[in-house]
Write a protein that holds these residues in place. Sequence first.
Motif, mmCIF file in Angstrom:
data_model
loop_
_atom_site.group_PDB
_atom_site.id
_atom_site.type_symbol
_atom_site.label_atom_id
_atom_site.label_comp_id
_atom_site.label_asym_id
_atom_site.label_seq_id
_atom_site.Cartn_x
_atom_site.Cartn_y
_atom_site.Cartn_z
ATOM 1 N N UNK A 152 0.813 -1.207 0.000
ATOM 2 C CA UNK A 152 0.000 0.000 0.000
ATOM 3 C C UNK A 152 0.853 1.267 0.000
ATOM 4 N N UNK A 153 1.912 1.266 0.780
ATOM 5 C CA UNK A 153 2.765 2.440 0.891
ATOM 6 C C UNK A 153 3.975 2.390 -0.036
ATOM 7 N N UNK A 154 4.639 1.236 -0.095
ATOM 8 C CA UNK A 154 5.925 1.178 -0.797
ATOM 9 C C UNK A 154 5.879 0.417 -2.119
ATOM 10 N N UNK A 155 4.735 -0.191 -2.434
ATOM 11 C CA UNK A 155 4.635 -0.930 -3.695
ATOM 12 C C UNK A 155 5.245 -2.318 -3.611
ATOM 13 N N UNK A 156 5.070 -3.067 -4.695
ATOM 14 C CA UNK A 156 5.638 -4.407 -4.806
ATOM 15 C C UNK A 156 7.154 -4.277 -5.001
ATOM 16 N N UNK A 157 7.829 -5.421 -5.081
ATOM 17 C CA UNK A 157 9.280 -5.413 -5.313
ATOM 18 C C UNK A 157 9.623 -4.598 -6.563
ATOM 19 N N UNK A 158 8.767 -4.690 -7.593
ATOM 20 C CA UNK A 158 9.045 -3.957 -8.841
ATOM 21 C C UNK A 158 9.295 -2.478 -8.583
ATOM 22 N N UNK A 159 8.442 -1.872 -7.773
ATOM 23 C CA UNK A 159 8.558 -0.438 -7.569
ATOM 24 C C UNK A 159 9.823 -0.059 -6.798
ATOM 25 N N UNK A 160 10.342 -0.993 -6.033
ATOM 26 C CA UNK A 160 11.539 -0.733 -5.236
ATOM 27 C C UNK A 160 12.837 -1.019 -5.978
ATOM 28 N N UNK A 161 12.722 -1.559 -7.191
ATOM 29 C CA UNK A 161 13.912 -1.975 -7.940
ATOM 30 C C UNK A 161 14.337 -0.886 -8.912
ATOM 31 N N UNK A 162 15.565 -0.416 -8.780
ATOM 32 C CA UNK A 162 16.079 0.608 -9.703
ATOM 33 C C UNK A 162 17.025 0.028 -10.743
ATOM 34 N N UNK A 163 17.771 -0.991 -10.350
ATOM 35 C CA UNK A 163 18.749 -1.540 -11.275
ATOM 36 C C UNK A 163 18.905 -3.032 -11.081
ATOM 37 N N UNK A 164 19.352 -3.705 -12.124
ATOM 38 C CA UNK A 164 19.564 -5.152 -12.055
ATOM 39 C C UNK A 164 20.780 -5.548 -12.876
ATOM 40 N N UNK A 165 21.370 -6.653 -12.455
ATOM 41 C CA UNK A 165 22.303 -7.382 -13.302
ATOM 42 C C UNK A 165 21.692 -8.764 -13.445
ATOM 43 N N UNK A 166 21.666 -9.273 -14.664
ATOM 44 C CA UNK A 166 21.068 -10.595 -14.864
ATOM 45 C C UNK A 166 21.901 -11.367 -15.876
ATOM 46 N N UNK A 167 21.834 -12.688 -15.763
ATOM 47 C CA UNK A 167 22.514 -13.540 -16.731
ATOM 48 C C UNK A 167 21.440 -14.208 -17.583
ATOM 49 N N UNK A 168 21.586 -14.073 -18.903
ATOM 50 C CA UNK A 168 20.615 -14.668 -19.821
ATOM 51 C C UNK A 168 20.879 -16.175 -19.958
ATOM 52 N N UNK A 169 19.950 -16.843 -20.583
ATOM 53 C CA UNK A 169 20.036 -18.310 -20.716
ATOM 54 C C UNK A 169 21.360 -18.759 -21.336
ATOM 55 N N UNK A 170 21.890 -17.985 -22.274
ATOM 56 C CA UNK A 170 23.118 -18.403 -22.961
ATOM 57 C C UNK A 170 24.387 -17.930 -22.251
ATOM 58 N N UNK A 171 24.227 -17.325 -21.077
ATOM 59 C CA UNK A 171 25.395 -16.897 -20.319
ATOM 60 C C UNK A 171 25.760 -15.437 -20.502
ATOM 61 N N UNK A 172 25.057 -14.736 -21.375
ATOM 62 C CA UNK A 172 25.314 -13.294 -21.549
ATOM 63 C C UNK A 172 24.948 -12.547 -20.268
ATOM 64 N N UNK A 173 25.840 -11.649 -19.844
ATOM 65 C CA UNK A 173 25.552 -10.831 -18.665
ATOM 66 C C UNK A 173 25.021 -9.479 -19.124
ATOM 67 N N UNK A 174 23.841 -9.090 -18.645
ATOM 68 C CA UNK A 174 23.329 -7.736 -18.911
ATOM 69 C C UNK A 174 23.292 -7.000 -17.584
ATOM 70 N N UNK A 175 23.691 -5.744 -17.632
ATOM 71 C CA UNK A 175 23.909 -5.016 -16.383
ATOM 72 C C UNK A 175 23.382 -3.598 -16.534
ATOM 73 N N UNK A 176 22.515 -3.198 -15.626
ATOM 74 C CA UNK A 176 22.086 -1.802 -15.558
ATOM 75 C C UNK A 176 21.914 -1.496 -14.085
ATOM 76 N N UNK A 177 23.054 -1.228 -13.436
ATOM 77 C CA UNK A 177 22.999 -0.997 -11.987
ATOM 78 C C UNK A 177 22.668 0.469 -11.739
ATOM 79 N N UNK A 178 21.533 0.840 -12.271
ATOM 80 C CA UNK A 178 21.036 2.204 -12.261
ATOM 81 C C UNK A 178 20.645 2.630 -10.838
ATOM 82 N N UNK A 179 21.086 3.825 -10.434
ATOM 83 C CA UNK A 179 20.716 4.334 -9.111
ATOM 84 C C UNK A 179 19.787 5.536 -9.218
ATOM 85 N N UNK A 180 19.312 5.809 -10.431
ATOM 86 C CA UNK A 180 18.549 7.027 -10.654
ATOM 87 C C UNK A 180 17.063 6.729 -10.784
#
Lengths: 458, 458
Positions: A152-180
């Motif tokens: 109600x106040x802070x939203x789901x995890x989605x709303x609290x997430x600003x940046x992510x690093x993730x590994x795709x199925x083929x091993x590619x690393x994508x990174x957007x450690x955004x703080x803005x």
Amino acid sequence: MSNVLEALVAALGPQVRLGADIPGRNHTDASGLQPVAPQALILPQSTEDVATALRICHEHGQSVVTQGGLTGLAGGAHPQSGEVALSLERMTGIEEIDPASATLTALAGTPLAIVQQAAEDAGFLCGIDLGARGSCTIGGNIATNAGGNQVLRYGMARRNTLGLEAVLADGTVVRSLNKMLKNNAGYDWTQLFIGSEGTLGVITRVVIGLHPKPQGVQTALCAVSSFDDALAVLRRFQQSYPGRLLVFEAMWREFMTVATQICGLSPAFEEDHDLTLLIEADMGEESTGSEAFSTLLSDFYEQGLIKDAVVAQSRADRNRFWAYRETPYEYGRFLPEEIRFDVSVPLDRMTEAVEYLRQEMPRQYPDSVWVVFGHVADSNIHINVAIKDMTSDTKKGVQNLVYGMVSRLGGSISAEHGIGRIKRPYLNRSRTEPELALMAKMKQTLDPKGILNPGRVL
Amino acid sequence: MSNVLEALVAALGPQVRLGADIPGRNHTDASGLQPVAPQALILPQSTEDVATALRICHEHGQSVVTQGGLTGLAGGAHPQSGEVALSLERMTGIEEIDPASATLTALAGTPLAIVQQAAEDAGFLCGIDLGARGSCTIGGNIATNAGGNQVLRYGMARRNTLGLEAVLADGTVVRSLNKMLKNNAGYDWTQLFIGSEGTLGVITRVVIGLHPKPQGVQTALCAVSSFDDALAVLRRFQQSYPGRLLVFEAMWREFMTVATQICGLSPAFEEDHDLTLLIEADMGEESTGSEAFSTLLSDFYEQGLIKDAVVAQSRADRNRFWAYRETPYEYGRFLPEEIRFDVSVPLDRMTEAVEYLRQEMPRQYPDSVWVVFGHVADSNIHINVAIKDMTSDTKKGVQNLVYGMVSRLGGSISAEHGIGRIKRPYLNRSRTEPELALMAKMKQTLDPKGILNPGRVL
């Protein structure tokens, strides 16, 4: 050893465990499904290790189940026969707290409670909170778009997430450690991974936005005689004090009856009422805040919206109020086997939903004990149904009853727990064919060999 | 007439305009690019019409540019030669306001101001607000993930969007007119379309979540002597009154100099200061709220954080304070040709950013007039640079200077305006190769023939 296991061991050495070296805890999650030993357990220590593991699995078409804190209720992290488990349990640690940006960067395997404590130590609040905070991981929270009591106040995890690093199925690393807070430079690809339950990639690092700590939280239990009155309390509270409500939990009559008559708590009020609300609000400085809170509740009482109310005067009172809401954690001690539902119902259909259950449950399952409660400000209710000697047919019947109702009312078969394996057969009750086709396209694009959490979600 | 135009006319009749029947307004948007007549203008009246138009264009490989309120600054809605323009201007109207769920459902072409008024008439607030509110459309706001002055409190358009209906490149209609805060039933595909600037599909209908109206808004102008002090004011305000700040705009010294010495406004304070802050907060009931607000600012003054402050005592004061912030809308009358930047910079690098501009702008462009201002609580600053007799080389030079700095500081080349055509050459300053490859994959999957807004974003 199969080729893929040999390749994994060659590349990752002791980070790969086989056979009896795989702890029992990695054979299951909190879904209640029968434990299954994965073919291997990979315990990567870095994003690069995750990338290596996925690259090899991708080459060999090897299915992978990703594991975080293993607290999921939908079976998303529960291994299926032949899968390799990839557990992020060694990828823990807060990497940065940036007080200027009010952000926290952590490895995905960090338990939520550690993240919360680090935020608090820095003078902030982590907006993600749920009962499993001690075991669940921040990566798992984001991968499942976790909810909780303060959405109600802070939203789901989605709303609290600003940046992510993730590994795709083929091993590619994508990174957007955004703080803005604002970043409209191209597609926000991080949104794809939030709530996709590990089926599109493996989240390895997260940046979450932090909030100022609430001041002087006030807590009350209120009795109301209809859901319409509960909604009026919600909207009028928000109109009087916009943005201050933290918690607005509803417990219907049947829930309070179980809490008092079966779980043994003292009745909250002298009389029974159709609904009991647990309300918390950040009212500011203690003395004025507490007065404003009590005055508003008194106004509601005089307007006939609430029939009775108690305001917490101490920490002990607050704990006592929360104890009602937390009785479902104790049901295992008092009730036969349960089916637990986590669904959303549009607020203008909520009364219909409860009325339907009140009519159909006693008619179709006269021996059942069932309760409705939940985060109603978010449209989210939990329905628990306990039936003695539950057969799989009974289970299916109850599921059809509940999901059928949810579907008719335009609700969602999963509010906050996700789909995983357990709800997969019912996804079409909440989603149309074109939506499912679009989801399948996204899955096919990001994981063409279908190695990531196969059989979950879609 | 070409085959595709014939097919469009046959299917959609008078909804298709050709040649001189295409109004001049549809030849351009607010980007300042040279007007270009589209091959045809389609004015659909329903989602089915949009689906028909896209199905035909898809079959013929015909490029389509989608137009909303034509207020975009990045050239996303500006036609390119040979394109068919699809304008949603006839798809307007509020379809439902659901006070129980606090949601509003509207057709995508509805102007934002109409949405705001409808929300207000129902006792709520629309969380999306920006200067172009009279012309921009709610569909365009969501397609570009619009920002604005109150993102601090209500978030970008993404956070305000609960449900969408969109038409895919091949004419498939996907619909999730969700009114619930929680819905984890499968991938949230709506996230794909938010902020993708019409390149993945055409948004035709939206559900937005409404907010309670703020009570007793207080406004102040504060002078501070450094960005660190500004940040301290922001964080301490949030700690004292969590969730109450609505606006936190910063105007650096150069901005205030232009406002007073060129645009003719009276100085805000007796002395010049490095930064002037425009602050608004929802402090609750008027008399106590106004006192609490003034007391907090006095505390900041005594702590040496702010050097001077004026609190609005009337609507006229408030307008006078906002007039400073709104001077950039008047620059055209006073200044030579401008380049306007909309960038994000992580807050802990903001001082470096301004210092760099203060060093490099006078050195490289001694005749330039430049200002920095913006929504700093969101990391978002606008930089306007006016140079007499601007050549395209000068323009490129200034762009490289600004985007180079943003890239070095880990910022974003687009905070809230999007990429469109104008920023496309600079996208790699804010995004890595794996990110761009992932975006291209998403585009390829959803629009395999590349007919939707080609040459925009990617």
